[in-house]
Design an enzyme around this catalytic site. Structure first.
Site, PDB file in Angstrom:
ATOM      1  N   GLY A 184     -54.119 -47.956   3.889  1.00 57.58           N
ATOM      2  CA  GLY A 184     -52.783 -48.326   3.840  1.00 57.58           C
ATOM      3  C   GLY A 184     -51.757 -47.692   3.110  1.00 57.58           C
ATOM      4  O   GLY A 184     -52.011 -47.580   1.765  1.00 57.58           O
ATOM      5  N   SER A 185     -50.544 -47.291   3.512  1.00 55.30           N
ATOM      6  CA  SER A 185     -49.840 -46.448   2.705  1.00 55.30           C
ATOM      7  C   SER A 185     -48.444 -46.084   3.243  1.00 55.30           C
ATOM      8  O   SER A 185     -48.210 -46.793   4.594  1.00 55.30           O
ATOM      9  CB  SER A 185     -50.692 -44.869   2.472  1.00 55.30           C
ATOM     10  OG  SER A 185     -51.244 -44.402   3.589  1.00 55.30           O
ATOM     11  N   ARG A 186     -47.935 -45.087   2.844  1.00 51.83           N
ATOM     12  CA  ARG A 186     -46.589 -44.724   3.677  1.00 51.83           C
ATOM     13  C   ARG A 186     -46.195 -43.292   3.241  1.00 51.83           C
ATOM     14  O   ARG A 186     -46.815 -42.634   2.285  1.00 51.83           O
ATOM     15  CB  ARG A 186     -45.426 -45.577   3.214  1.00 51.83           C
ATOM     16  CG  ARG A 186     -44.952 -45.312   1.462  1.00 51.83           C
ATOM     17  CD  ARG A 186     -43.745 -46.112   1.253  1.00 51.83           C
ATOM     18  NE  ARG A 186     -42.406 -45.852   1.588  1.00 51.83           N
ATOM     19  CZ  ARG A 186     -41.320 -46.859   1.544  1.00 51.83           C
ATOM     20  NH1 ARG A 186     -41.676 -48.024   1.314  1.00 51.83           N
ATOM     21  NH2 ARG A 186     -40.286 -46.420   1.678  1.00 51.83           N
TER      22      ARG A 186
END
Length: 226
Positions: A184-186
């Site tokens: 989970g990240s960007r």
């Protein structure tokens, strides 16, 4: 369309130890109790899909900025690039949930000018404040046309490890795999003024395959033009 050279396995090497450990534990628990082992096998299957790392076809064309990650566009705004002297920039952000491919790809052809790692917090990566407050790794590239493009890996709420395999001075090609963020990240991309975005807020995008934007035409060299 073209497929960039891709000397990597279909399952990202960053997940090999996790997958091997999960599979061994699942087998041991299965031997003890098949019913109790079900949650362990569910996690193993989740890890298998999370660490998948497929090759992707890349669009061909001059000045194209390829998407660095799978996910959803959560930001398309004018901003200052804090990793390249505060220059004016177009910022495009892609949020990855736990079901997206988390292998990160280089957005443009270019030479790595700098790489900086910043420890930080772990806010939900879909929030704008995560760009400057979360753990992150910024890579600044100079394209053959002289444009500066910055790609920033940002950790998310449950992401606990940012991996960047690029090095300063290395020449990278658009679509090349250069890093991975676990769980989970960007990724934020800062582009030069005059860049034309090709995506909008809420769009679902694919790494390498989706064109994020088109860079402006590089300024003419008067000496060469003469």
């Amino acid at each position: 369309m073209k497929i960039p050279p891709y000397p990597h396995p279909l399952i990202a090497r960053e997940g090999w130890l996790i997958l091997a450990g999960a599979a061994i534990v699942s087998l041991l628990v299965t031997w003890w109790s098949p019913w109790v082992s079900i949650p362990f096998w569910v996690f193993t299957l989740f890890a298998l899909q999370f660490f998948r790392d497929p090759a992707r076809e890349a669009p061909e064309g001059e000045g194209l900025v390829l998407c660095p990650a799978d996910g959803r566009v959560v930001c398309v705004v004018d901003a200052a690039d804090p990793y390249a002297g505060g220059r004016p920039a177009l910022k495009i952000s892609v949020f990855m949930n736990v079901f997206n491919v988390h292998s990160n790809r280089v957005p443009v052809d270019g030479e790595v000018q700098s790489i900086e790692y910043f420890p930080g917090r772990f806010f939900n990566a879909s929030l704008d404040k995560s760009s400057l407050e979360n753990e992150r790794n910024a890579m600044v590239l100079r394209t053959p046309g002289g444009h500066i493009v910055t790609a920033v890996q940002v950790a998310g709420l449950v992401a606990k490890r940012i991996l960047c395999h690029a090095q300063v001075g290395q020449k990278l090609y658009a679509g090349q795999r250069y890093g991975f963020i676990r769980f989970g990240s960007r990724v934020d991309v800062y582009l030069p003024p005059g860049t034309r975005p090709r995506v909008a807020l809420g769009d679902k995008v694919k790494a390498t395959r989706t064109v994020l934007a088109e860079l402006p035409v590089p300024p003419r060299d008067d000496a060469s033009a003469a």
